[in-house]
Design an enzyme around this catalytic site. Structure first.
Site, PDB file in Angstrom:
ATOM      1  N   HIS A  51      29.024 -39.208 -24.969  1.00 31.94           N
ATOM      2  CA  HIS A  51      28.902 -39.798 -26.307  1.00 31.94           C
ATOM      3  C   HIS A  51      30.109 -40.690 -26.606  1.00 31.94           C
ATOM      4  CE1 HIS A  51      26.490 -35.949 -27.307  1.00 31.94           C
ATOM      5  NE2 HIS A  51      25.625 -36.942 -27.321  1.00 31.94           N
ATOM      6  N   LYS A  84      16.403 -27.261 -36.872  1.00 30.09           N
ATOM      7  CA  LYS A  84      17.132 -26.797 -35.700  1.00 30.09           C
ATOM      8  C   LYS A  84      18.396 -26.062 -36.131  1.00 30.09           C
ATOM      9  CE  LYS A  84      15.957 -30.162 -32.134  1.00 30.09           C
ATOM     10  NZ  LYS A  84      16.530 -31.155 -31.208  1.00 30.09           N
ATOM     11  N   ARG A 127      20.637 -41.805 -20.329  1.00 34.08           N
ATOM     12  CA  ARG A 127      21.217 -41.210 -19.127  1.00 34.08           C
ATOM     13  C   ARG A 127      20.314 -41.380 -17.916  1.00 34.08           C
ATOM     14  NH1 ARG A 127      21.612 -35.523 -21.740  1.00 34.08           N
ATOM     15  NH2 ARG A 127      19.676 -36.421 -22.450  1.00 34.08           N
ATOM     16  N   SER A 156      24.782 -32.362 -24.289  1.00 29.54           N
ATOM     17  CA  SER A 156      25.354 -31.295 -25.114  1.00 29.54           C
ATOM     18  C   SER A 156      24.813 -29.942 -24.670  1.00 29.54           C
ATOM     19  CB  SER A 156      25.020 -31.533 -26.590  1.00 29.54           C
ATOM     20  OG  SER A 156      25.647 -32.706 -27.048  1.00 29.54           O
TER      21      SER A 156
END
Length: 160
Positions: free
Chosen positions: A16, A40, A89, A127
């Site tokens: 990030h 979440k 990614r 993460s």
């Protein structure tokens, strides 16, 4: 030119930070926007994520850290910023991000989504991986900034 770099950043990783630095070099102002997703349960609270991001980006004078709830298009309109940057990614990221970009474009035609490919040294990093390594007692010092590493150690001690 101003851009928004949205994400959950739970926690912020070196991947990030790489995207944020590269955005800061290319654009006048970068808003790093932490999505407050009530559905979440994050490892870190929104306040903790904001603090970790502010600390890790404090040397980048054109970077501001903020949070938002709801639709990204509404946040973009509120901030009067029509460009969103998303980091990629792998191809698997692209499929999801392209779908989101097209949905956002349909709902808010003025919004453009730019994709920034991850540095190869961070292309595996997420993460989720960082949290898994930390939870299993692994060393995350090469994956996250020092302040995040320390915060993760505290979370693990208290249980994830």
């Amino acid at each position: 030119m101003n851009v928004i770099y949205p994400g959950s950043f739970d926690p912020v990783t070196n991947g990030h930070i790489d995207i944020i630095k590269r955005c800061a070099e290319k654009f006048d102002n970068v808003i790093v926007a932490v999505l407050n997703n009530n559905s979440k349960n994050g490892t870190f609270s929104i306040e903790e994520r904001l603090e970790l991001l502010k600390e890790t980006t404090k040397d980048m004078t054109n970077v501001n850290v903020d949070s938002f709830s709801g639709l990204l298009i509404d946040y973009s309109k509120m901030k009067n910023v029509n460009i969103v940057v998303k980091g990629l990614r792998a191809v698997s990221d692209f499929e999801y991000e392209m779908q989101m970009a097209l949905a956002n474009k349909k709902l808010y035609p003025e919004l453009e989504t730019l994709f920034m490919v991850s540095n190869t040294k961070y292309s595996f990093l997420s993460s989720s991986i960082v949290k898994e390594v930390a939870y299993l007692g692994g060393n995350v010092s090469c994956l996250v900034p020092k302040i995040v590493e320390d915060a993760l150690k505290n979370k693990v001690k208290g249980g994830l």
